[in-house]
Design a protein around this motif. Sequence first.
Motif, short mmCIF file in Angstrom:
data_model
loop_
_atom_site.label_atom_id
_atom_site.label_comp_id
_atom_site.label_asym_id
_atom_site.label_seq_id
_atom_site.Cartn_x
_atom_site.Cartn_y
_atom_site.Cartn_z
N VAL A 61 0.84 -1.20 0.00
CA VAL A 61 0.00 0.00 0.00
C VAL A 61 0.87 1.25 0.00
O VAL A 61 0.64 2.19 -0.77
N VAL A 62 1.91 1.26 0.84
CA VAL A 62 2.81 2.42 0.90
C VAL A 62 3.45 2.65 -0.46
O VAL A 62 3.55 3.78 -0.93
N ARG A 63 3.88 1.56 -1.11
CA ARG A 63 4.54 1.69 -2.40
C ARG A 63 3.57 2.26 -3.44
O ARG A 63 3.93 3.16 -4.19
N LYS A 64 2.35 1.76 -3.44
CA LYS A 64 1.35 2.24 -4.40
C LYS A 64 1.00 3.70 -4.11
O LYS A 64 0.89 4.53 -5.01
N VAL A 65 0.83 3.99 -2.82
CA VAL A 65 0.39 5.32 -2.42
C VAL A 65 1.46 6.37 -2.69
O VAL A 65 1.17 7.49 -3.09
N SER A 66 2.74 5.99 -2.48
CA SER A 66 3.79 6.99 -2.66
C SER A 66 3.94 7.38 -4.13
O SER A 66 4.51 8.40 -4.45
N LYS A 67 3.40 6.52 -5.03
CA LYS A 67 3.42 6.89 -6.46
C LYS A 67 2.24 7.78 -6.82
O LYS A 67 2.22 8.43 -7.86
N ASN A 68 1.23 7.79 -5.94
CA ASN A 68 -0.01 8.47 -6.25
C ASN A 68 0.04 9.91 -5.75
O ASN A 68 0.13 10.16 -4.55
N GLU A 69 -0.03 10.88 -6.68
CA GLU A 69 0.09 12.29 -6.28
C GLU A 69 -1.12 12.75 -5.46
O GLU A 69 -1.02 13.67 -4.68
N LYS A 70 -2.27 12.11 -5.68
CA LYS A 70 -3.49 12.55 -4.99
C LYS A 70 -3.40 12.33 -3.48
O LYS A 70 -4.05 13.00 -2.71
N PHE A 71 -2.57 11.35 -3.08
CA PHE A 71 -2.50 11.01 -1.65
C PHE A 71 -1.68 12.05 -0.91
O PHE A 71 -0.48 12.20 -1.15
N LYS A 72 -2.33 12.79 0.00
CA LYS A 72 -1.64 13.87 0.69
C LYS A 72 -1.15 13.46 2.08
O LYS A 72 -0.43 14.19 2.74
N GLY A 73 -1.57 12.28 2.53
CA GLY A 73 -1.22 11.87 3.89
C GLY A 73 0.23 11.47 4.02
O GLY A 73 1.00 11.51 3.06
N ASN A 74 0.58 11.06 5.20
CA ASN A 74 1.93 10.60 5.48
C ASN A 74 1.93 9.08 5.33
O ASN A 74 1.35 8.38 6.14
#
Length: 219
Positions: A61-74
């Motif tokens: 999830v972290v790997r996918k999310v860190s590629k996603n610009e929309k995700f603003k969280g930590n």
Amino acid sequence: MPEHKHEHEKKTFWVVLLTAVTMVVEIIFGLITNSMALLADGIHMGSHVLAIGLSWIAYIVVRKVSKNEKFKGNSDKILSLSGYSSGLMLLLFAFVIMVEAVERFFNPVDIIYREAIFVAIIGLMVNIASAFLLHHDHEHSDHNIRAAYLHVIADALTSLSAILGLTAAMIWDIPFIDTIAAIVSSLVIVRWSVGLLKDSGKALLDMKNARAEHEHHHH
């Protein structure tokens, strides 16, 4: 994606696989040999498979999310959240062992010692291998890998206490040693899981940052 997180993801994957295979083997043999000990160990392993699986998914999830610009969280919070959930599972696991140990104390069962010990040793080997796999540099530690690591070590601890307890029971015919060993290891696991819950909980609540900023303003 930092390199060490990717490493952690690969490592947790292998551990999940290893643990799952062992679990299946233990449950099958437990059913064949009619051994409660094996069955119980297999089911315990199952709870670790879930927890370590959770850790592995957290890295994905972290790997996918860190590629996603929309995700603003930590995205590191995901690892803390997974570690926290895993810590709760660990706590539950410890209580299950205690309850089982106490039940066993009041209703002793006839154990086929040799094969029970044999499988406990296999379980221990798998856990030691997993622990080596999950061993990580301190500076690259996060709550997630720590949680997975603790689950493996907790499992190794219960396997070890089973081996010692069973061997003592077999040699000196004192069945309750097993119970004492199990209760001691569950108390140790309770301590670990509480530590993990405290640390990952602090991270989730941003408590560390608050303290740092507080000191920053004073200087």
